[in-house]
Every structure is written in C-alpha cells, then in structure tokens.
Design a protein around this motif. Structure first.
Motif, PDB file in Angstrom:
ATOM      1  N   LEU A  93       0.833  -1.211   0.000  1.00 48.46           N
ATOM      2  CA  LEU A  93       0.000   0.000   0.000  1.00 48.46           C
ATOM      3  C   LEU A  93       0.867   1.261   0.000  1.00 48.46           C
ATOM      4  O   LEU A  93       0.618   2.219  -0.738  1.00 48.46           O
ATOM      5  CB  LEU A  93      -0.909  -0.013   1.240  1.00 48.46           C
ATOM      6  N   ARG A  94       1.916   1.241   0.817  1.00 47.55           N
ATOM      7  CA  ARG A  94       2.815   2.408   0.893  1.00 47.55           C
ATOM      8  C   ARG A  94       3.482   2.659  -0.447  1.00 47.55           C
ATOM      9  O   ARG A  94       3.694   3.807  -0.846  1.00 47.55           O
ATOM     10  CB  ARG A  94       3.879   2.174   1.983  1.00 47.55           C
ATOM     11  N   ASP A  95       3.788   1.575  -1.133  1.00 46.07           N
ATOM     12  CA  ASP A  95       4.466   1.670  -2.419  1.00 46.07           C
ATOM     13  C   ASP A  95       3.665   2.498  -3.425  1.00 46.07           C
ATOM     14  O   ASP A  95       4.238   3.189  -4.254  1.00 46.07           O
ATOM     15  CB  ASP A  95       4.678   0.236  -2.944  1.00 46.07           C
ATOM     16  N   VAL A  96       2.350   2.424  -3.355  1.00 49.56           N
ATOM     17  CA  VAL A  96       1.510   3.138  -4.335  1.00 49.56           C
ATOM     18  C   VAL A  96       0.853   4.384  -3.747  1.00 49.56           C
ATOM     19  O   VAL A  96       0.013   5.012  -4.381  1.00 49.56           O
ATOM     20  CB  VAL A  96       0.434   2.200  -4.936  1.00 49.56           C
ATOM     21  N   THR A  97       1.240   4.759  -2.510  1.00 48.76           N
ATOM     22  CA  THR A  97       0.654   5.964  -1.925  1.00 48.76           C
ATOM     23  C   THR A  97       1.733   6.952  -1.471  1.00 48.76           C
ATOM     24  O   THR A  97       1.484   7.832  -0.656  1.00 48.76           O
ATOM     25  CB  THR A  97      -0.254   5.615  -0.712  1.00 48.76           C
ATOM     26  N   ALA A  98       2.945   6.772  -2.005  1.00 51.39           N
ATOM     27  CA  ALA A  98       4.060   7.685  -1.720  1.00 51.39           C
ATOM     28  C   ALA A  98       4.357   7.787  -0.223  1.00 51.39           C
ATOM     29  O   ALA A  98       4.636   8.865   0.306  1.00 51.39           O
ATOM     30  CB  ALA A  98       3.805   9.066  -2.324  1.00 51.39           C
ATOM     31  N   THR A  99       4.262   6.661   0.486  1.00 53.93           N
ATOM     32  CA  THR A  99       4.551   6.682   1.927  1.00 53.93           C
ATOM     33  C   THR A  99       5.618   5.652   2.322  1.00 53.93           C
ATOM     34  O   THR A  99       5.696   5.267   3.490  1.00 53.93           O
ATOM     35  CB  THR A  99       3.257   6.438   2.749  1.00 53.93           C
ATOM     36  N   VAL A 100       6.433   5.250   1.345  1.00 52.63           N
ATOM     37  CA  VAL A 100       7.534   4.344   1.706  1.00 52.63           C
ATOM     38  C   VAL A 100       8.588   5.092   2.517  1.00 52.63           C
ATOM     39  O   VAL A 100       9.065   4.605   3.535  1.00 52.63           O
ATOM     40  CB  VAL A 100       8.170   3.679   0.457  1.00 52.63           C
ATOM     41  N   ASP A 101       8.934   6.292   2.084  1.00 49.08           N
ATOM     42  CA  ASP A 101      10.076   7.015   2.666  1.00 49.08           C
ATOM     43  C   ASP A 101       9.798   7.648   4.023  1.00 49.08           C
ATOM     44  O   ASP A 101       9.992   8.835   4.220  1.00 49.08           O
ATOM     45  CB  ASP A 101      10.544   8.112   1.705  1.00 49.08           C
TER      46      ASP A 101
END
Ligand code: URA
Ligand code: CA
Length: 433
Positions: free
Chosen positions: A167-175
């Motif tokens: 989910l983070r990968d496609v919502t710009a919340t990995v970093d």
C-alpha cells in the motif's frame, strides 16, 4: 474503536495508544479496515512521525499479525544480521560460516527477491545439489549440529507488513523512517532473532543515500529492537561503490570462499570482521570486540571457517568440492575486459548503476518470474582510489552472450577516472548501540 478517530488523532499529532495500533493492524490484516483509511493513516504518519513507543507497538503488532518462527530448541543466543541492501553484498555468505565456526548459532531464513543479483539462496544454489527445501525439524537439528543452516521462507510471516508495504508503495509513503524501521524489525523478530546486528548501508548504491538518513534509520531500528527486548546494534557501512569485487551469483560464492580463507577483498573482509565481532559479542561467545575479532581471524587462518562452510553445503545436499575447486561453479561462456581509456585514478563507481549492468547480463531478477543466470556478472579490477593505466582492465565482464555493447556503455558511463589522486572511501561510517 473507530478507524476514523485513529486517523484524526494521528493527523492532530496525538500519540496513538497500544490498543489503537493493534486495532488498525488487526483490522487491516483481516480486511475489515479498507485501504483508503489505512493509506490516509500512513500519510498522517508520514507527516507527523511516530514516537518511540508507537514504533515499538507497531513493530510488535506486525509481528503478531502472522506466524512466528520458534527457534527455542536451538541452543544459544540466536543473532541475526540484516543488511539494508546494496550491490554485490557478499557479507551474508561469508558471515554465516564465519560466526558459526566460533559457535554462534546461525539459523537463517532467506529469500530470493528482486535485485541486481539473486538473494542468498540463489547464490548458494550455484553449488550443485544445494537446496533449502528442508523441514523445520531438520533445520533445527542442523543448526544444533553444525551451528548453521539456511531454510527457504515458509509460513505466513508478518502479513500486515506485506500488505502495508504494498500500500505504501503506491501511496508515496515508503520514505518514512518510523515505517521503514518497524517494517524491517518486524520481519527479523518474527523470524526468531534474539539479538540483531544491522548493517545499514549508505551512499549511491544504498536505500538511504545520505549519511544523515542512514544514521536516522539505524537509530530508529536500534531503539525499536532494544525497546522490545532484542539486543540490537547497527553498523553504518559504505555503499558508494560496490562491496568487494564480485557482482553476480557464482562469482560472489567464489569471493565468499576466498574471504573465508582470509584471501578476500580488503573492504569485504573488514566489514565481515566488524559485523561478525558484534554478532559474537551479542551471542555472548566473547567478552569484548577485540577478543571476538581475534577468534574470527583465527578461524579464517586455520581453515575452520572454510570447513564449516563445507559441512554446511554437504548437509544441505551441496557438492562441497567447489570450495577447493571453484572452477566447478557455473562458468560464463565469454569474458571481456573493460579497458581504461586513459591514465588516472578511479574517482567514482556508481554502485546501483553497476548493479544494473550486472542485471543486464542476467545476474538478477527484474520480475518474480525472471530466471537468473548464476554464471554471469562482473569482477571489479579497480576500486575508488586505485591508479589505472590506459588499456588496463577496470572490470572483467562474465557473459553468456557476445553482444555486450549496452553493458559496456553503462559501465563506462558510471566509472569515472580523475587526473588527481583520490582517497579510498571510508568503509565504516559509524556504529549505533
Ligand atoms: N524495506 C523494508 O523491508 N521495509 C520498508 O518499509 C522499506 C524497505
Ligand atoms: Ca561482492
């Protein structure tokens, strides 16, 4: 409890309670809380951060979301090593047998994964017959007997992390440092580690490109580990250029054999001795880093480390004669030299781009379905700071096809020579306990 209130609390910079964190992880794992609410919470966390207590709670909630590996039948303190990933990182192959040779139990669960080269299992499969499809009971017995065994990923470990990461990968919340740190630590803890040594890479070839970010990530992970009762420390190591010389599967196995024999590249050897010493101390097999290092140097010198590697290979079906005769490892059809176009000093070897060149040869997986060519890859002949004469080889290219123009162009574009003398980069940038 309502998810919308949890989102609102985080949005307003309130600390989430243990119960709130458990509630959203449980609900997300079982599908009762939808993606859109969790992505909103991830974005709120991205901006507001997490306290130390929240990070520990999130980690443990993710650990509890699935199976946990029970290593209690293995004698001794199980110390796991985790690297945040780099290019041509042969440390795991060396460290396992190295610390096992001084009595530290190495119960390694490993994967294949995507990347410039294969994962540890792919690399080990360069050895004819070696396999990781063993039963849990046999795995435990082997670790007790030989101090080292590797098993393929099995069971349903940290499903919450898998779902969240996707989910983070496609919502710009990995970093987000708290999210990365708890993600990594949850997997180590679920895999049964009593103590953890982290190798946090820094530089162009690393996940964290700056020293500052690498330090922050290391601190975050060390705090989580220690807050949840796992002795944890981190070494910050250089990944501005690839580690060692070999980038490729069979090539790295050969490099690991050389290193276990005390004849490996200087940087790889030093990093393995540094990480290994910390593992030995955390496993309480030595009282000081100095004593630990002397033990490791001794087993490299007297052949015990190499013997441990052989026993490990044989126990899992491998043909250990490759250790004495590495020509039995998969060999590429062609070799080419990348010749220096001028005199100078190597000033830059862009690690991730060099990794991509190895992938172009077929050394790594671009998608889950890709088939790895274990024989191919690169051997760096020069590292940053080395002097080079025009026409000398910078890299040997091991390929199974003849047309390597694209690979050569990529290598030339990412290895820079300078007229001025350049210092070799610092290998160990710091340690965090
Ligand atoms: N690697 C992980 O395992 N998790 C993250 O969140 C980022 C990198
Ligand atoms: Ca290497």
């Amino acid at each position: 409890m309502r998810m919308v209130d949890i989102i609102e609390n985080k949005r307003d910079a309130k600390e989430l309670s243990t119960e709130e964190i458990q509630f959203f992880i449980k609900g997300y794992t079982d599908g009762s809380i939808p993606d859109y609410q969790v992505s909103s919470l991830m974005m709120a966390i991205f901006f507001q951060g997490m306290t130390e207590k929240e990070r520990a709670d999130l980690t443990m909630a993710m650990v509890e979301s699935g199976d946990k590996i029970d290593l209690s039948k293995i004698e001794g303190i199980k110390v796991d090593k985790h690297s945040t990933g780099g290019v041509g990182d042969t440390t795991t192959l060396v460290l396992g047998p190295l610390v096992a040779a001084v009595g530290v139990p190495v119960a390694k669960m490993s994967g294949r994964g995507l990347g410039h080269t294969g994962g540890t299992i792919d690399k080990l499969e360069s050895v004819e017959g070696f396999h990781v499809e063993i039963e849990n009971e046999e795995f435990i017995n082997l670790v007790n007997k030989n101090k080292i065994a590797v098993i393929g990923q099995s069971g349903n470990l940290t499903p919450a992390d898998k779902k969240l990461y996707a989910l983070r990968d496609v919502t710009a919340t990995v970093d987000s440092i708290p999210l990365i740190a708890s993600s990594i630590m949850s997997k180590k803890i679920a895999a049964g580690a009593d103590a953890i040594v982290l190798d946090v890479k820094t530089g162009a070839g690393a996940f964290m490109k700056t020293l500052n970010d690498s330090n922050e990530l290391a601190k975050a992970m060390v705090r989580i580990g220690n807050n949840v009762g796992r002795n944890t420390m981190a070494v910050i190591s250089d990944m501005s250029q690839p580690l060692g010389f070999a980038i490729g599967n069979a090539l790295e196995v050969k490099e690991a054999i050389d290193t276990l024999n005390g004849e490996g590249p200087e940087d790889l050897t030093e990093l393995c001795l540094t990480l290994g010493s910390h593992m030995v101390v955390l496993a309480k097999k030595a009282n000081s880093l100095k004593e630990a290092r002397e033990m490791l140097e001794r087993v490299m010198r007297d052949g015990t480390a190499l013997e441990t590697f052989k026993t490990f290979l044989i126990s899992q079906g491998g043909d250990a004669s490759v250790v004495d005769d590495p020509a039995k490892l998969p060999q590429a059809k062609y070799t080419f030299e990348l010749e220096a176009k001028e005199d100078g000093y190597v000033s830059e070897i862009v690690a991730d781009e060099i990794g991509t060149a190895a992938m172009l040869l077929g050394a790594g997986r671009a998608t889950k379905e890709s088939v790895i060519d274990l024989a191919v890859g690169l051997m760096l002949r020069k590292k940053i700071g080395d002097q080079v004469k025009k026409g000398e080889s910078l890299v040997t290219i091991y390929s199974n096809f003849e047309d390597i123009d694209e690979v050569k162009a990529k290598l030339y574009a990412n290895i820079t020579l300078s007229k001025e003398k350049i210092a070799a980069p610092i290998l160990i940038h710091g340690e965090i306990t």
